[in-house]
Design a protein around this motif. Structure first.
Motif, mmCIF file in Angstrom:
data_model
loop_
_atom_site.group_PDB
_atom_site.id
_atom_site.type_symbol
_atom_site.label_atom_id
_atom_site.label_comp_id
_atom_site.label_asym_id
_atom_site.label_seq_id
_atom_site.Cartn_x
_atom_site.Cartn_y
_atom_site.Cartn_z
ATOM 1 N N ARG A 180 0.898 -1.314 -0.261
ATOM 2 C CA ARG A 180 0.109 0.127 -0.476
ATOM 3 C C ARG A 180 0.781 1.289 -0.087
ATOM 4 N NH1 ARG A 180 -3.463 -3.161 3.468
ATOM 5 N NH2 ARG A 180 -2.101 -2.695 5.209
ATOM 6 N N VAL A 181 1.777 1.215 1.144
ATOM 7 C CA VAL A 181 2.966 2.015 0.822
ATOM 8 C C VAL A 181 3.911 2.776 -0.542
ATOM 9 C CG1 VAL A 181 4.950 2.935 1.283
ATOM 10 C CG2 VAL A 181 3.672 2.397 3.390
ATOM 11 N N TRP A 182 4.375 1.566 -1.564
ATOM 12 C CA TRP A 182 4.638 1.362 -2.296
ATOM 13 C C TRP A 182 3.727 1.711 -4.067
ATOM 14 C CZ3 TRP A 182 9.213 2.927 -3.281
ATOM 15 C CH2 TRP A 182 10.190 2.347 -2.499
ATOM 16 N N VAL A 183 2.374 1.632 -3.331
ATOM 17 C CA VAL A 183 1.280 1.499 -4.277
ATOM 18 C C VAL A 183 0.899 3.421 -4.322
ATOM 19 C CG1 VAL A 183 -0.719 1.785 -5.618
ATOM 20 C CG2 VAL A 183 0.598 0.078 -4.931
ATOM 21 N N ALA A 184 0.590 4.275 -3.058
ATOM 22 C CA ALA A 184 0.437 5.807 -3.109
ATOM 23 C C ALA A 184 2.460 6.023 -3.428
ATOM 24 C CB ALA A 184 0.076 5.667 -1.950
ATOM 25 N N ARG A 185 2.943 5.965 -2.968
ATOM 26 C CA ARG A 185 4.780 6.667 -3.853
ATOM 27 C C ARG A 185 4.343 6.664 -5.451
ATOM 28 N NH1 ARG A 185 9.599 5.016 -0.425
ATOM 29 N NH2 ARG A 185 8.522 5.572 1.619
ATOM 30 N N MET A 186 4.346 5.581 -6.080
ATOM 31 C CA MET A 186 4.604 5.121 -7.597
ATOM 32 C C MET A 186 3.653 6.697 -8.031
ATOM 33 S SD MET A 186 7.268 3.693 -7.218
ATOM 34 C CE MET A 186 7.605 3.312 -8.924
ATOM 35 N N LEU A 187 2.215 6.261 -7.210
ATOM 36 C CA LEU A 187 0.927 6.879 -8.061
ATOM 37 C C LEU A 187 1.321 8.031 -7.741
ATOM 38 C CD1 LEU A 187 -2.316 5.051 -6.719
ATOM 39 C CD2 LEU A 187 -1.070 5.370 -9.202
ATOM 40 N N ASP A 188 2.145 8.712 -7.602
ATOM 41 C CA ASP A 188 2.337 10.329 -6.672
ATOM 42 C C ASP A 188 3.201 10.245 -7.860
ATOM 43 O OD1 ASP A 188 0.625 10.745 -4.862
ATOM 44 O OD2 ASP A 188 2.527 10.296 -2.977
ATOM 45 N N LYS A 189 4.592 8.893 -7.940
ATOM 46 C CA LYS A 189 5.941 9.818 -8.414
ATOM 47 C C LYS A 189 5.663 9.803 -9.885
ATOM 48 C CE LYS A 189 9.687 8.525 -8.654
ATOM 49 N NZ LYS A 189 11.463 7.208 -8.249
ATOM 50 N N LEU A 190 4.060 9.231 -10.377
ATOM 51 C CA LEU A 190 3.093 9.450 -11.846
ATOM 52 C C LEU A 190 2.871 10.223 -11.701
ATOM 53 C CD1 LEU A 190 2.467 5.742 -12.593
ATOM 54 C CD2 LEU A 190 4.520 6.855 -14.067
ATOM 55 N N LYS A 191 1.869 11.522 -10.953
ATOM 56 C CA LYS A 191 1.284 12.427 -11.580
ATOM 57 C C LYS A 191 2.456 13.354 -11.016
ATOM 58 C CE LYS A 191 -3.194 10.339 -8.658
ATOM 59 N NZ LYS A 191 -3.545 10.712 -7.268
ATOM 60 N N ALA A 192 3.421 13.353 -10.401
ATOM 61 C CA ALA A 192 4.463 14.730 -10.460
ATOM 62 C C ALA A 192 5.074 14.805 -11.944
ATOM 63 C CB ALA A 192 5.511 14.426 -9.402
ATOM 64 N N GLY A 193 5.292 13.526 -13.041
ATOM 65 C CA GLY A 193 5.541 13.353 -13.992
ATOM 66 C C GLY A 193 4.921 13.809 -14.644
ATOM 67 N N ASP A 194 3.823 13.394 -14.602
ATOM 68 C CA ASP A 194 2.402 13.811 -15.616
ATOM 69 C C ASP A 194 2.140 15.444 -15.409
ATOM 70 O OD1 ASP A 194 1.874 11.826 -15.820
ATOM 71 O OD2 ASP A 194 -0.019 11.065 -15.243
ATOM 72 N N ARG A 195 2.909 16.075 -14.590
ATOM 73 C CA ARG A 195 2.383 17.806 -13.784
ATOM 74 C C ARG A 195 4.196 18.278 -14.816
ATOM 75 N NH1 ARG A 195 -0.021 16.527 -9.039
ATOM 76 N NH2 ARG A 195 2.941 16.058 -7.878
ATOM 77 N N ARG A 196 5.157 17.846 -14.639
ATOM 78 C CA ARG A 196 5.968 17.856 -15.059
ATOM 79 C C ARG A 196 5.664 18.034 -16.893
ATOM 80 N NH1 ARG A 196 8.610 15.172 -12.226
ATOM 81 N NH2 ARG A 196 9.387 13.228 -14.391
ATOM 82 N N ARG A 197 5.342 17.115 -17.374
ATOM 83 C CA ARG A 197 5.027 16.763 -18.743
ATOM 84 C C ARG A 197 4.328 17.347 -19.564
ATOM 85 N NH1 ARG A 197 7.056 12.268 -17.007
ATOM 86 N NH2 ARG A 197 4.721 11.101 -17.674
ATOM 87 N N ARG A 198 2.723 17.758 -18.675
ATOM 88 C CA ARG A 198 2.088 18.103 -18.552
ATOM 89 C C ARG A 198 0.989 19.486 -18.492
ATOM 90 N NH1 ARG A 198 1.155 13.077 -19.806
ATOM 91 N NH2 ARG A 198 0.760 11.484 -21.732
ATOM 92 N N PRO A 199 1.758 20.592 -17.744
ATOM 93 C CA PRO A 199 1.766 20.794 -17.141
ATOM 94 C C PRO A 199 0.152 22.069 -17.346
ATOM 95 C CG PRO A 199 3.334 21.974 -18.596
ATOM 96 C CD PRO A 199 2.851 20.971 -18.925
ATOM 97 N N SER A 200 -0.850 22.586 -16.371
ATOM 98 C CA SER A 200 -1.616 22.791 -16.358
ATOM 99 C C SER A 200 -1.704 24.122 -16.961
ATOM 100 C CB SER A 200 -2.117 23.320 -14.671
ATOM 101 O OG SER A 200 -1.665 24.311 -13.962
ATOM 102 N N ASP A 201 -3.054 25.180 -16.976
ATOM 103 C CA ASP A 201 -2.849 25.992 -18.201
ATOM 104 C C ASP A 201 -2.004 27.632 -16.682
ATOM 105 O OD1 ASP A 201 -4.199 25.563 -19.655
ATOM 106 O OD2 ASP A 201 -5.858 26.411 -19.439
ATOM 107 N N GLU A 202 -2.615 27.827 -15.074
ATOM 108 C CA GLU A 202 -2.044 28.290 -14.248
ATOM 109 C C GLU A 202 0.279 28.027 -14.515
ATOM 110 O OE1 GLU A 202 -4.132 25.876 -13.644
ATOM 111 O OE2 GLU A 202 -6.420 27.573 -14.230
ATOM 112 N N ASP A 203 0.448 26.715 -14.482
ATOM 113 C CA ASP A 203 1.534 25.979 -14.828
ATOM 114 C C ASP A 203 2.228 26.831 -15.851
ATOM 115 O OD1 ASP A 203 1.201 24.317 -11.859
ATOM 116 O OD2 ASP A 203 1.615 22.650 -13.479
#
Length: 182
Positions: A41-64
């Motif tokens: 459970r800990v590692w799944v949450a950690r890896m989901l956070d990492k994937l989301k961070a990568g998505d934000r970097r590659r697909r920034p929001s309009d505010e970003d």
């Protein structure tokens, strides 16, 4: 992302490493078979956070994007170009970006999402320069010449357009970057 979108695969050969990837619309997390359910459970949450961070970097929001444009203007244009808005659009098929100097708006093709950051930065910087200079004349290219990955980004976009058969509009008054620096 909900737990239904996650598949955990345990491997007896895996000893310590945990990895995650997207596969057929879901996240696959690969973990050692010996890992406890609590550790899982800990590692799944950690890896989901990492994937989301990568998505934000590659697909920034309009505010970003607006914050990024402000930073690029400060670094490369002396802070002179200040867009009022910058956003992703889905209707640009023959351009990577466009701007309307009268209202300070910039639009980026959604096809740029997922491309390297230096490429997105180049397109943003290109449109910022158009807030200051309308055409692609010597003054325009002089503004862009300080961007260190200018030629690399332009080459990347040319390669993508060629590989995908995208007919990107050519500017008739484009000078080469080398000519502009003379």
């Amino acid at each position: 992302m909900s737990t239904e979108d996650v598949e955990v695969r345990r491997s007896p050969r895996r000893r310590r490493t945990v990895s995650a990837r997207r596969e057929n619309g879901r996240v696959v997390v690969l973990i050692p078979a010996s890992m406890s359910r609590a550790e899982e459970r800990v590692w799944v949450a950690r890896m989901l956070d990492k994937l989301k961070a990568g998505d934000r970097r590659r697909r920034p929001s309009d505010e970003d994007l607006l914050a990024r444009a402000t930073d690029l203007s400060d670094r490369y244009l002396g802070g002179h170009a200040r867009p009022r808005s910058i956003r992703w659009v889905t209707n640009q098929r023959s351009r990577w970006g466009s701007c309307t100097p009268a209202d300070g708006s910039i639009r980026l093709s959604d096809r740029l999402q997922g491309m390297p950051g230096y490429v997105v930065d180049y397109v943003i910087l290109h449109e910022l320069a158009h807030l200051l200079v309308a055409g692609h004349n010597r003054d325009f290219w002089t503004l862009l010449r300080s961007y260190p990955k200018l030629e690399r980004a332009r080459g990347f976009l040319d390669g993508v357009a060629l590989a995908k058969g995208i007919d990107i509009a050519e500017d008739n008054d484009v000078e080469s970057v080398e000519d502009a620096s003379a």
